[in-house]
Design a protein around this motif. Structure first.
Motif, PDB file in Angstrom:
ATOM      1  N   GLU A  71       0.844  -0.969  -0.459  1.00  0.00           N
ATOM      2  CA  GLU A  71       0.187   0.055   0.129  1.00  0.00           C
ATOM      3  C   GLU A  71       0.917   1.225  -0.197  1.00  0.00           C
ATOM      4  O   GLU A  71       0.129   2.355  -0.650  1.00  0.00           O
ATOM      5  N   ASP A  72       2.266   1.271   0.364  1.00  0.00           N
ATOM      6  CA  ASP A  72       2.434   1.965   0.703  1.00  0.00           C
ATOM      7  C   ASP A  72       3.162   2.450  -1.191  1.00  0.00           C
ATOM      8  O   ASP A  72       3.948   3.558  -1.380  1.00  0.00           O
ATOM      9  N   ASN A  73       3.604   1.405  -0.938  1.00  0.00           N
ATOM     10  CA  ASN A  73       4.034   1.412  -3.246  1.00  0.00           C
ATOM     11  C   ASN A  73       3.391   2.296  -3.858  1.00  0.00           C
ATOM     12  O   ASN A  73       3.224   3.419  -4.400  1.00  0.00           O
ATOM     13  N   ILE A  74       1.928   1.905  -3.521  1.00  0.00           N
ATOM     14  CA  ILE A  74       0.960   2.379  -4.713  1.00  0.00           C
ATOM     15  C   ILE A  74       0.745   4.178  -3.998  1.00  0.00           C
ATOM     16  O   ILE A  74       0.041   5.110  -4.871  1.00  0.00           O
ATOM     17  N   LEU A  75       0.398   4.156  -2.475  1.00  0.00           N
ATOM     18  CA  LEU A  75       0.545   5.353  -2.531  1.00  0.00           C
ATOM     19  C   LEU A  75       1.185   6.673  -3.011  1.00  0.00           C
ATOM     20  O   LEU A  75       1.205   7.677  -3.577  1.00  0.00           O
ATOM     21  N   ALA A  76       2.710   6.433  -2.382  1.00  0.00           N
ATOM     22  CA  ALA A  76       3.818   6.260  -2.729  1.00  0.00           C
ATOM     23  C   ALA A  76       3.666   7.117  -4.663  1.00  0.00           C
ATOM     24  O   ALA A  76       3.539   8.102  -5.176  1.00  0.00           O
ATOM     25  N   THR A  77       2.994   5.684  -5.870  1.00  0.00           N
ATOM     26  CA  THR A  77       3.150   6.362  -7.358  1.00  0.00           C
ATOM     27  C   THR A  77       1.780   7.217  -6.724  1.00  0.00           C
ATOM     28  O   THR A  77       1.522   7.907  -7.510  1.00  0.00           O
ATOM     29  N   LYS A  78       1.035   6.900  -6.495  1.00  0.00           N
ATOM     30  CA  LYS A  78      -0.465   7.976  -6.249  1.00  0.00           C
ATOM     31  C   LYS A  78       0.052   9.972  -6.318  1.00  0.00           C
ATOM     32  O   LYS A  78       0.168  10.097  -6.866  1.00  0.00           O
ATOM     33  N   ALA A  79       0.951   9.743  -5.331  1.00  0.00           N
ATOM     34  CA  ALA A  79       1.453  11.715  -4.602  1.00  0.00           C
ATOM     35  C   ALA A  79       2.004  11.637  -6.383  1.00  0.00           C
ATOM     36  O   ALA A  79       2.025  12.786  -6.543  1.00  0.00           O
ATOM     37  N   LEU A  80       2.759  10.776  -6.733  1.00  0.00           N
ATOM     38  CA  LEU A  80       3.202  11.067  -8.808  1.00  0.00           C
ATOM     39  C   LEU A  80       2.784  11.657  -9.120  1.00  0.00           C
ATOM     40  O   LEU A  80       2.835  12.268 -10.014  1.00  0.00           O
ATOM     41  N   ILE A  81       1.736  10.572  -9.424  1.00  0.00           N
ATOM     42  CA  ILE A  81       0.263  11.301 -10.659  1.00  0.00           C
ATOM     43  C   ILE A  81       0.044  12.482 -10.198  1.00  0.00           C
ATOM     44  O   ILE A  81      -0.470  13.426 -11.192  1.00  0.00           O
ATOM     45  N   GLU A  82      -0.208  12.609  -9.129  1.00  0.00           N
ATOM     46  CA  GLU A  82      -0.964  14.166  -8.753  1.00  0.00           C
ATOM     47  C   GLU A  82      -0.474  15.261  -9.027  1.00  0.00           C
ATOM     48  O   GLU A  82      -0.600  15.984  -9.337  1.00  0.00           O
TER      49      GLU A  82
END
Length: 298
Positions: A71-82
């Motif tokens: 989940e941490d990696n997914i949220l990190a990717t989310k922050a990158l996409i935003e």
């Protein structure tokens, strides 16, 4: 210009309007008709664009990750996409949330037979765009990110909405151009008549030393006044029609209210009033200046 000359110029503009009242009325009627059509077209197009924009806001790109991605990696990717300029928002849907939504939508009471989450690796990101035409660029970027196994998007929907927006833009430019040309032509004719009627007066003014600006200014004032009056009349008519139309649609087609989110008249007129006045005054000014340059030889 002295104050007395300024008021004299304005007075001459109004006198010219009275002298050529039939041509003045014809020009005001033409500008009013053109701006009425423009205003109605603008109101319809703005509402249509609002519907399209609402539809665009519902179009998303869904990103699924490789099995075992934390989940941490997914949220990190989310922050990158935003951080992408074309992205308006990104929603994180966990595996548990995905399963709950699936149960409610498709299984109902039959979901009690499942003891484990069959969508364990279905955590995803729902990405919404500011401009749906930027979807291909975003998808290319997403596919380059490590850990993403699948990118779901609707290319047909995106291309259709983009095409509609482009079509609306082209039609708007074409109609506005035609209305401007017709209105300038009518204003030019009116000012031309005014010049011919006052030819002797203009010659006398030139002989006694009046400047070109002093002679020409009343015709410009005349064109601007015609433009202002020709703008106000259609605005009043459109305001009344739009209000009555929105009430009628809301009462007679209540079932469509959730689909047809009609913009309030205040929202429409916040842009329509300055645009119409600017077009009206611009038409009057350009029509007068153009005609004076071509036909006033004193």
């Amino acid at each position: 210009m002295r104050m007395s000359s300024f008021f004299y110029t304005i007075g001459q503009g109004f006198r010219s309007l009275r002298r050529n009242r039939w041509y003045t009325l014809a020009s005001i009627a033409t500008i009013s008709a053109c701006l009425f059509l423009f205003g109605m077209f603008y109101s319809i197009v703005t509402n249509f664009q609002h519907v399209v924009k609402t539809a665009e806001e519902g179009v998303s790109v869904t990103v699924f990750f490789d099995a075992g991605t934390s989940e941490d990696n997914i949220l990190a990717t989310k922050a990158l996409i935003e951080q992408r300029p074309e992205v308006s928002k990104v929603d994180y849907i966990s595996a548990a949330d995905a399963w709950e939504g699936f149960k409610q939508d498709y299984l109902g009471e039959y979901a009690d037979g499942f003891t484990e989450n069959p969508l364990e690796d279905s955590a995803n990101l729902q990405i919404y765009l500011n401009d749906v035409s930027m979807q291909p660029a975003l998808v290319t970027y997403l596919e380059s990110i490590s850990g993403i196994r699948e990118v779901n998007r609707s290319e047909v929907t995106a291309s259709t909405l983009s095409g509609i927006n482009s079509l609306i833009a082209y039609i708007s430019v074409g109609i506005i151009g035609i209305l401007l040309l017709v209105s300038v032509f009518l204003i030019s004719n009116t000012v031309t008549i005014g010049i011919s009627v006052r030819k002797e007066e203009i010659n006398i003014m030139k002989y006694i030393g009046a400047t070109d600006f002093f002679v020409r200014a009343p015709f410009v004032i005349e064109g601007i006044i015609i433009g202002i009056i020709g703008s106000i009349i259609p605005l009043v008519i459109i305001y009344v029609i739009y209000n009555k139309a929105t009430v009628y649609i809301a009462e007679r087609f209540a079932m469509l209210n959730s689909i047809l989110d009609i913009l309030p008249v205040k929202t429409i007129f916040e842009a329509l009033v300055p645009i119409s006045l600017l077009i009206g005054v611009g038409i009057g000014f350009l029509g007068s200046v153009t005609t004076v340059r071509k036909h006033l030889h004193v």
